[in-house]
Design a protein around this motif. Sequence first.
Motif, PDB file in Angstrom:
ATOM      1  N   LEU A  68       1.034  -1.410  -0.314  1.00  0.00           N
ATOM      2  CA  LEU A  68       0.116  -0.305  -0.261  1.00  0.00           C
ATOM      3  C   LEU A  68       0.735   1.389  -0.055  1.00  0.00           C
ATOM      4  O   LEU A  68       0.730   1.914  -1.197  1.00  0.00           O
ATOM      5  CB  LEU A  68      -1.110  -0.107   0.890  1.00  0.00           C
ATOM      6  N   PHE A  69       2.062   1.349   0.757  1.00  0.00           N
ATOM      7  CA  PHE A  69       2.764   2.798   0.945  1.00  0.00           C
ATOM      8  C   PHE A  69       3.567   2.486  -0.700  1.00  0.00           C
ATOM      9  O   PHE A  69       3.563   3.430  -1.098  1.00  0.00           O
ATOM     10  CB  PHE A  69       3.752   2.134   2.040  1.00  0.00           C
ATOM     11  N   LYS A  70       3.863   1.600  -1.060  1.00  0.00           N
ATOM     12  CA  LYS A  70       4.769   2.012  -2.239  1.00  0.00           C
ATOM     13  C   LYS A  70       3.862   2.443  -3.589  1.00  0.00           C
ATOM     14  O   LYS A  70       3.402   2.992  -4.750  1.00  0.00           O
ATOM     15  CB  LYS A  70       5.552   0.376  -2.764  1.00  0.00           C
ATOM     16  N   ARG A  71       2.118   1.215  -3.762  1.00  0.00           N
ATOM     17  CA  ARG A  71       1.264   2.249  -4.360  1.00  0.00           C
ATOM     18  C   ARG A  71       0.868   3.283  -4.345  1.00  0.00           C
ATOM     19  O   ARG A  71       0.883   4.056  -5.106  1.00  0.00           O
ATOM     20  CB  ARG A  71       0.131   0.915  -4.805  1.00  0.00           C
ATOM     21  N   GLY A  72       1.178   3.714  -3.484  1.00  0.00           N
ATOM     22  CA  GLY A  72       0.572   4.954  -2.748  1.00  0.00           C
ATOM     23  C   GLY A  72       1.674   6.150  -3.340  1.00  0.00           C
ATOM     24  O   GLY A  72       1.114   6.622  -3.869  1.00  0.00           O
ATOM     25  N   GLU A  73       2.959   6.222  -2.600  1.00  0.00           N
ATOM     26  CA  GLU A  73       4.194   7.101  -3.491  1.00  0.00           C
ATOM     27  C   GLU A  73       3.389   7.035  -4.378  1.00  0.00           C
ATOM     28  O   GLU A  73       4.123   8.234  -5.302  1.00  0.00           O
ATOM     29  CB  GLU A  73       5.144   6.351  -2.838  1.00  0.00           C
ATOM     30  N   ALA A  74       3.840   6.363  -5.459  1.00  0.00           N
ATOM     31  CA  ALA A  74       3.374   5.540  -7.421  1.00  0.00           C
ATOM     32  C   ALA A  74       2.477   6.927  -7.696  1.00  0.00           C
ATOM     33  O   ALA A  74       2.883   7.378  -8.617  1.00  0.00           O
ATOM     34  CB  ALA A  74       3.521   4.592  -7.378  1.00  0.00           C
ATOM     35  N   VAL A  75       1.008   7.016  -6.594  1.00  0.00           N
ATOM     36  CA  VAL A  75       0.077   8.420  -6.972  1.00  0.00           C
ATOM     37  C   VAL A  75       0.373   9.641  -6.474  1.00  0.00           C
ATOM     38  O   VAL A  75      -0.390  10.254  -6.200  1.00  0.00           O
ATOM     39  CB  VAL A  75      -0.645   7.259  -7.149  1.00  0.00           C
ATOM     40  N   GLY A  76       1.170   9.872  -6.360  1.00  0.00           N
ATOM     41  CA  GLY A  76       1.796  11.188  -4.541  1.00  0.00           C
ATOM     42  C   GLY A  76       1.376  10.736  -3.484  1.00  0.00           C
ATOM     43  O   GLY A  76       1.133  12.178  -2.665  1.00  0.00           O
ATOM     44  N   ALA A  77       0.609  10.229  -3.152  1.00  0.00           N
ATOM     45  CA  ALA A  77      -0.256   9.704  -1.989  1.00  0.00           C
ATOM     46  C   ALA A  77       0.824   9.057  -0.579  1.00  0.00           C
ATOM     47  O   ALA A  77       0.825   7.611  -0.820  1.00  0.00           O
ATOM     48  CB  ALA A  77      -1.449   9.109  -1.829  1.00  0.00           C
ATOM     49  N   SER A  78       1.291   9.607   0.554  1.00  0.00           N
ATOM     50  CA  SER A  78       2.846   9.072   1.139  1.00  0.00           C
ATOM     51  C   SER A  78       2.070   8.018   2.230  1.00  0.00           C
ATOM     52  O   SER A  78       1.666   9.091   3.136  1.00  0.00           O
ATOM     53  CB  SER A  78       3.458  10.391   1.506  1.00  0.00           C
ATOM     54  N   PHE A  79       1.158   7.267   1.802  1.00  0.00           N
ATOM     55  CA  PHE A  79       0.736   5.982   3.444  1.00  0.00           C
ATOM     56  C   PHE A  79       1.853   6.072   4.168  1.00  0.00           C
ATOM     57  O   PHE A  79       1.738   5.657   5.589  1.00  0.00           O
ATOM     58  CB  PHE A  79       0.190   5.316   2.493  1.00  0.00           C
ATOM     59  N   ALA A  80       3.277   6.013   3.628  1.00  0.00           N
ATOM     60  CA  ALA A  80       3.652   5.346   4.738  1.00  0.00           C
ATOM     61  C   ALA A  80       4.194   6.727   6.111  1.00  0.00           C
ATOM     62  O   ALA A  80       5.121   6.295   7.413  1.00  0.00           O
ATOM     63  CB  ALA A  80       5.172   5.601   3.697  1.00  0.00           C
ATOM     64  N   ASP A  81       3.791   7.536   5.903  1.00  0.00           N
ATOM     65  CA  ASP A  81       3.986   9.026   6.690  1.00  0.00           C
ATOM     66  C   ASP A  81       2.222   8.496   7.548  1.00  0.00           C
ATOM     67  O   ASP A  81       1.969   9.442   8.635  1.00  0.00           O
ATOM     68  CB  ASP A  81       3.616   9.978   5.596  1.00  0.00           C
ATOM     69  N   TRP A  82       1.969   7.755   7.160  1.00  0.00           N
ATOM     70  CA  TRP A  82       0.108   8.300   8.002  1.00  0.00           C
ATOM     71  C   TRP A  82       0.328   7.409   9.360  1.00  0.00           C
ATOM     72  O   TRP A  82       1.147   6.400   9.021  1.00  0.00           O
ATOM     73  CB  TRP A  82      -0.720   7.369   7.254  1.00  0.00           C
ATOM     74  N   ARG A  83       0.266   7.980  10.346  1.00  0.00           N
ATOM     75  CA  ARG A  83      -0.572   7.856  11.135  1.00  0.00           C
ATOM     76  C   ARG A  83      -1.323   7.309  12.689  1.00  0.00           C
ATOM     77  O   ARG A  83      -0.969   6.800  13.756  1.00  0.00           O
ATOM     78  CB  ARG A  83       0.624   8.689  12.391  1.00  0.00           C
ATOM     79  N   TRP A  84      -2.473   7.279  11.713  1.00  0.00           N
ATOM     80  CA  TRP A  84      -3.572   6.876  12.719  1.00  0.00           C
ATOM     81  C   TRP A  84      -4.470   6.716  12.058  1.00  0.00           C
ATOM     82  O   TRP A  84      -4.955   7.427  11.039  1.00  0.00           O
ATOM     83  CB  TRP A  84      -4.076   8.937  13.625  1.00  0.00           C
ATOM     84  N   TYR A  85      -5.521   5.683  12.741  1.00  0.00           N
ATOM     85  CA  TYR A  85      -6.556   5.238  11.931  1.00  0.00           C
ATOM     86  C   TYR A  85      -7.835   5.942  12.584  1.00  0.00           C
ATOM     87  O   TYR A  85      -7.914   5.759  13.776  1.00  0.00           O
ATOM     88  CB  TYR A  85      -6.580   3.634  12.245  1.00  0.00           C
ATOM     89  N   CYS A  86      -7.945   6.842  11.991  1.00  0.00           N
ATOM     90  CA  CYS A  86      -9.625   7.387  12.171  1.00  0.00           C
ATOM     91  C   CYS A  86     -10.819   6.609  12.316  1.00  0.00           C
ATOM     92  O   CYS A  86     -10.993   5.606  11.087  1.00  0.00           O
ATOM     93  CB  CYS A  86      -9.975   9.180  11.574  1.00  0.00           C
ATOM     94  N   ASN A  87     -11.634   6.935  13.189  1.00  0.00           N
ATOM     95  CA  ASN A  87     -13.278   6.275  12.670  1.00  0.00           C
ATOM     96  C   ASN A  87     -13.535   7.455  11.937  1.00  0.00           C
ATOM     97  O   ASN A  87     -14.301   8.631  12.351  1.00  0.00           O
ATOM     98  CB  ASN A  87     -13.300   6.328  14.045  1.00  0.00           C
ATOM     99  N   SER A  88     -14.029   6.733  11.345  1.00  0.00           N
ATOM    100  CA  SER A  88     -15.417   7.234  10.515  1.00  0.00           C
ATOM    101  C   SER A  88     -16.253   7.616  10.189  1.00  0.00           C
ATOM    102  O   SER A  88     -17.333   7.794   9.355  1.00  0.00           O
ATOM    103  CB  SER A  88     -14.537   6.165   8.883  1.00  0.00           C
ATOM    104  N   ALA A  89     -16.656   6.523  11.734  1.00  0.00           N
ATOM    105  CA  ALA A  89     -18.902   6.702  11.906  1.00  0.00           C
ATOM    106  C   ALA A  89     -19.077   8.308  11.619  1.00  0.00           C
ATOM    107  O   ALA A  89     -20.448   8.245  10.576  1.00  0.00           O
ATOM    108  CB  ALA A  89     -18.844   5.754  12.991  1.00  0.00           C
ATOM    109  N   ARG A  90     -18.689   9.770  12.009  1.00  0.00           N
ATOM    110  CA  ARG A  90     -19.436  10.989  11.806  1.00  0.00           C
ATOM    111  C   ARG A  90     -19.654  10.895  10.669  1.00  0.00           C
ATOM    112  O   ARG A  90     -19.912  11.533   9.849  1.00  0.00           O
ATOM    113  CB  ARG A  90     -18.808  11.914  12.676  1.00  0.00           C
ATOM    114  N   ALA A  91     -18.729  10.422   9.545  1.00  0.00           N
ATOM    115  CA  ALA A  91     -18.302  11.219   8.379  1.00  0.00           C
ATOM    116  C   ALA A  91     -19.342   9.830   7.353  1.00  0.00           C
ATOM    117  O   ALA A  91     -20.754  10.604   6.397  1.00  0.00           O
ATOM    118  CB  ALA A  91     -16.899  11.061   7.336  1.00  0.00           C
TER     119      ALA A  91
END
Length: 106
Positions: A68-91
Amino acid sequence: DYACPWCYLGHRALCEAMERYTARAAREVRFETAWRSVRLDESIKAKGEERTAYHLRALGGEAWAYPLFKRGEAVGASFADWRWYCNSARAHQLAEWAVREHGGAA
């Protein structure tokens, strides 16, 4: 899920595929998509969870995330820097409210 990196990558790939198909078509092409709001993991704590702790608790570790991190990097989304899983219930609640009030799909 609104907060799912795999969902983000999948949506991006779908949009790119539709653009490629439209560019190659010899006629006008129109796509209709129906988006459905889905919470992937309702066990995420209300205030969210630290990424590595969540991966260990829910998925047994982080090894699955490296592609996921590698694929994200390829499209400019740095998931490797992602530190927190949010709870998306409110969204999801907000999207459901918007559908009730204004129509459309969540």
